[in-house]
Scaffold this motif. Structure first.
Motif, PDB file in Angstrom:
ATOM      1  N   UNK A  72     -17.345  33.803  13.361  1.00 15.19           N
ATOM      2  CA  UNK A  72     -17.042  32.373  13.336  1.00 15.19           C
ATOM      3  C   UNK A  72     -18.262  31.653  13.892  1.00 15.19           C
ATOM      4  N   UNK A  73     -18.935  30.905  13.024  1.00 16.44           N
ATOM      5  CA  UNK A  73     -20.120  30.142  13.404  1.00 16.44           C
ATOM      6  C   UNK A  73     -19.673  28.718  13.740  1.00 16.44           C
ATOM      7  N   UNK A  74     -20.188  28.199  14.855  1.00 18.96           N
ATOM      8  CA  UNK A  74     -19.794  26.852  15.252  1.00 18.96           C
ATOM      9  C   UNK A  74     -20.943  26.121  15.933  1.00 18.96           C
ATOM     10  N   UNK A  75     -20.809  24.797  15.961  1.00 14.02           N
ATOM     11  CA  UNK A  75     -21.782  23.942  16.629  1.00 14.02           C
ATOM     12  C   UNK A  75     -21.036  23.001  17.562  1.00 14.02           C
ATOM     13  N   UNK A  76     -21.645  22.722  18.689  1.00 11.97           N
ATOM     14  CA  UNK A  76     -21.035  21.891  19.723  1.00 11.97           C
ATOM     15  C   UNK A  76     -21.612  20.483  19.630  1.00 11.97           C
ATOM     16  N   UNK A  77     -20.724  19.510  19.547  1.00 12.88           N
ATOM     17  CA  UNK A  77     -21.122  18.103  19.571  1.00 12.88           C
ATOM     18  C   UNK A  77     -20.564  17.480  20.846  1.00 12.88           C
ATOM     19  N   UNK A  78     -20.865  16.228  21.072  1.00 11.86           N
ATOM     20  CA  UNK A  78     -20.441  15.564  22.311  1.00 11.86           C
ATOM     21  C   UNK A  78     -18.927  15.615  22.514  1.00 11.86           C
ATOM     22  N   UNK A  79     -18.149  15.390  21.465  1.00 10.09           N
ATOM     23  CA  UNK A  79     -16.703  15.304  21.622  1.00 10.09           C
ATOM     24  C   UNK A  79     -15.927  16.387  20.888  1.00 10.09           C
TER      25      UNK A  79
END
Length: 99
Positions: A72-79
């Motif tokens: 599972x590939x993911x990216x973190x954003x501010x919210x």
């Protein structure tokens, strides 16, 4: 750490849907697909509170968590946390796309 919303990219949704449909057809039953979906939901609940549990990939933006034979590939954003790809490791790596 505060809980972050999990959102799925259209590519990741399609990849997950393909995996779930494959097992539904192959097994002639929704049982395994539902079990897999519950395991994914449990992992994502943990991820929503602990966003750094995945390791950074080579691009230094995307993170990855392994779950059985899946990545599972993911990216973190501010919210929020965006799931950008759901990859079955048994597939040809030449076909892997992230976003």
């Amino acid at each position: 750490m505060a809980k972050k919303e999990i959102v799925w990219s259209s590519l990741a949704k399609l990849q997950l849907q393909n995996v779930l449909e494959y097992y539904f057809i192959r097994n002639e039953s929704p049982a395994y697909s539902l079990k897999l979906l519950n395991e994914i939901e449990d992992l994502l609940e943990t991820l929503s509170y602990s966003e750094l549990i995945g390791r950074l990939t080579s691009n230094k933006i995307t993170r990855v968590i392994s779950m059985k034979v899946y990545l599972i590939f993911y990216e973190i954003n501010a919210s929020q946390i965006e799931i950008v790809s759901f990859w079955d490791n048994r597939q040809d790596i030449k076909n892997r796309k992230v976003k």
